[in-house]
Design a protein around this motif. Structure first.
Motif, PDB file in Angstrom:
ATOM      1  N   HIS A   1       0.919  -1.201  -0.214  1.00  0.00           N
ATOM      2  CA  HIS A   1       0.027  -0.010   0.150  1.00  0.00           C
ATOM      3  C   HIS A   1       0.657   1.199   0.115  1.00  0.00           C
ATOM      4  O   HIS A   1       0.578   2.528   0.268  1.00  0.00           O
ATOM      5  N   ARG A   2       2.258   1.110  -0.069  1.00  0.00           N
ATOM      6  CA  ARG A   2       2.801   2.013  -0.355  1.00  0.00           C
ATOM      7  C   ARG A   2       2.983   2.912  -1.877  1.00  0.00           C
ATOM      8  O   ARG A   2       3.661   3.593  -2.304  1.00  0.00           O
ATOM      9  N   SER A   3       3.121   1.530  -2.346  1.00  0.00           N
ATOM     10  CA  SER A   3       2.904   1.900  -3.981  1.00  0.00           C
ATOM     11  C   SER A   3       1.613   2.296  -4.802  1.00  0.00           C
ATOM     12  O   SER A   3       0.762   1.093  -3.884  1.00  0.00           O
ATOM     13  N   GLN A   4       1.741   2.754  -5.536  1.00  0.00           N
ATOM     14  CA  GLN A   4       0.712   2.704  -6.144  1.00  0.00           C
ATOM     15  C   GLN A   4      -0.219   1.826  -6.935  1.00  0.00           C
ATOM     16  O   GLN A   4       0.216   0.730  -7.758  1.00  0.00           O
ATOM     17  N   PHE A   5      -1.511   1.330  -6.922  1.00  0.00           N
ATOM     18  CA  PHE A   5      -1.980   0.269  -7.455  1.00  0.00           C
ATOM     19  C   PHE A   5      -2.020   0.426  -9.242  1.00  0.00           C
ATOM     20  O   PHE A   5      -3.135   1.323  -9.332  1.00  0.00           O
ATOM     21  N   ASP A   6      -1.330  -0.563  -9.787  1.00  0.00           N
ATOM     22  CA  ASP A   6      -1.440  -0.028 -11.126  1.00  0.00           C
ATOM     23  C   ASP A   6      -2.131  -0.996 -11.333  1.00  0.00           C
ATOM     24  O   ASP A   6      -1.958  -2.000 -11.784  1.00  0.00           O
ATOM     25  N   PRO A   7      -3.756  -1.051 -11.931  1.00  0.00           N
ATOM     26  CA  PRO A   7      -4.047  -2.106 -12.610  1.00  0.00           C
ATOM     27  C   PRO A   7      -3.583  -3.389 -14.224  1.00  0.00           C
ATOM     28  O   PRO A   7      -3.708  -4.152 -13.551  1.00  0.00           O
ATOM     29  N   GLN A   8      -2.705  -2.275 -14.665  1.00  0.00           N
ATOM     30  CA  GLN A   8      -2.801  -2.696 -16.170  1.00  0.00           C
ATOM     31  C   GLN A   8      -0.854  -3.140 -16.156  1.00  0.00           C
ATOM     32  O   GLN A   8      -0.911  -4.595 -15.922  1.00  0.00           O
ATOM     33  N   ALA A   9      -0.610  -2.949 -14.819  1.00  0.00           N
ATOM     34  CA  ALA A   9       1.028  -3.321 -14.646  1.00  0.00           C
ATOM     35  C   ALA A   9       0.904  -4.725 -13.773  1.00  0.00           C
ATOM     36  O   ALA A   9       1.103  -5.589 -14.459  1.00  0.00           O
ATOM     37  N   VAL A  10      -0.179  -4.782 -13.316  1.00  0.00           N
ATOM     38  CA  VAL A  10      -0.687  -6.130 -12.281  1.00  0.00           C
ATOM     39  C   VAL A  10      -1.421  -7.037 -13.740  1.00  0.00           C
ATOM     40  O   VAL A  10      -0.602  -8.366 -13.677  1.00  0.00           O
ATOM     41  N   LYS A  11      -1.710  -6.683 -13.959  1.00  0.00           N
ATOM     42  CA  LYS A  11      -1.975  -7.447 -15.253  1.00  0.00           C
ATOM     43  C   LYS A  11      -1.343  -8.090 -16.688  1.00  0.00           C
ATOM     44  O   LYS A  11      -0.992  -9.073 -16.711  1.00  0.00           O
ATOM     45  N   ARG A  12      -0.628  -7.487 -16.599  1.00  0.00           N
ATOM     46  CA  ARG A  12       0.929  -7.988 -17.328  1.00  0.00           C
ATOM     47  C   ARG A  12       1.850  -8.474 -17.205  1.00  0.00           C
ATOM     48  O   ARG A  12       2.058  -9.455 -17.338  1.00  0.00           O
ATOM     49  N   GLN A  13       1.826  -8.623 -15.631  1.00  0.00           N
ATOM     50  CA  GLN A  13       2.810  -9.603 -15.082  1.00  0.00           C
ATOM     51  C   GLN A  13       2.138 -10.599 -14.298  1.00  0.00           C
ATOM     52  O   GLN A  13       2.152 -12.009 -14.674  1.00  0.00           O
TER      53      GLN A  13
END
Length: 323
Positions: A184-196
């Protein structure tokens, strides 16, 4: 005291028997309403009143390093966190699945809120599935969950459900590709998560290969007993010097009975007398038989807590049987 605040589901009633049933393929807005996720997390600075008890009201001061998170609909407080804490909203958890369900062939199956809104999740079928020998069907899922009370990073995780008994097992491979955790100290980036996760779609293939090897691995009675003992042994006074370990005898008895015929699907060709059957005796014990204050406490432990840890231990031990 219920942990599950609200929940919605499609298809079969979930194994914990909770929630509002929906017709399949509902828009996300309906999911948000029925799952109790149509509110926002609001933020306010922490303030305190100085002055001793009983005296007239003192001055009000703020504490800039921390903030209070609270629900927009009820104003109920959720937690006090660092001012640098990045909030993930309930709507973002559902929104993550929009393109996956509209064009990716995924189907939302459950979503909901735990612990008055401190934790929330959505679970979708990926469309991946396999049938192990003897009609033992396993479906692939993607779980996205987060918490705002410090107990869970935002976690996207491939998981599997064995249909015959509804047992859940995280698809955690040795290299950890099955789960993406965003602190939670990082911004949640849904597209980056999906790429991973795109890389991790191949984790289903690896998981499938391992499941098949487990179904082919016959286990002798004494080896099965030793497996259950290793998985269900826990440390006593781990902080004290010379800490000792003990076996959970009740768990041993229940898991052994599940393995030897009481478990759902334990008589299938894939599970009877095999390493896969042993693994499922532990997952069924955790999901359905482990002592818990309520069905929703069991859900929380089985997905996110001590039950999930126990299932991971069983998976690791099962793979050692076929190494």
């Amino acid at each position: 005291m219920h942990l599950v605040q609200s929940m919605a589901y499609v298809n079969e009633t979930p194994w914990h028997g909770l929630g509002n049933q929906l017709v399949a393929h509902q828009p996300l807005e309906v999911w948000a309403q029925q799952a109790g996720m149509n509110w926002r997390i609001e933020e306010a600075e922490v303030r305190f009143v100085s002055g001793s008890a009983g005296s007239s009201l003192g001055s009000i001061y703020s504490f800039p390093d921390q903030k209070v998170l609270y629900r927009s609909d009820t104003n109920a407080p959720l937690s006090v966190v660092s001012s640098r804490y990045q909030v993930v909203q309930p709507a973002e958890i559902l929104e993550f699945y929009r393109d996956l369900t509209e064009v990716g062939g995924f189907e939302l199956e459950t979503a909901g809120v735990l612990k008055e809104g401190k934790k929330f999740w959505a679970l979708a079928r990926t469309g991946q599935n396999t049938t192990l020998k003897g009609r033992d069907r396993v479906n692939g899922y993607l779980l996205l969950a987060t918490a705002c009370d410090g107990t869970l990073a935002t976690t996207a995780q491939f998981t599997s459900v064995r249909v015959v008994c509804n047992n859940t097992l995280a698809i955690a491979l040795g290299d950890g590709t099955g789960a993406i955790k965003v602190p939670h100290r990082s911004q949640f980036d849904p597209q980056a998560v999906k790429r991973q996760l795109g890389i991790a779609i191949s984790s289903w293939d690896g998981f499938l290969a391992r499941m098949k090897v487990l179904t082919d691995c016959k286990v002798k009675d004494d080896a099965a007993e030793a497996f259950l003992r290793r998985v269900l042994t826990y440390s006593v006074n781990p902080t004290a010097d010379g800490s000792t370990s003990a076996v959970n005898d009740r768990a041993m008895k229940v898991a052994h009975e599940l393995y030897t015929g009481r478990g759902k699907g334990s008589d299938m060709a894939s599970a009877s007398g095999t390493a896969w059957g042993l693994l499922n005796s532990i997952t069924e014990y955790v999901d359905h038989h482990r002592r818990a204050r309520s069905g929703d406490h069991r859900l929380d432990a089985a997905w996110f807590g001590s039950g999930a840890t126990l299932k991971q231990k069983a998976w690791d031990e099962a793979l050692k049987l076929v190494a």
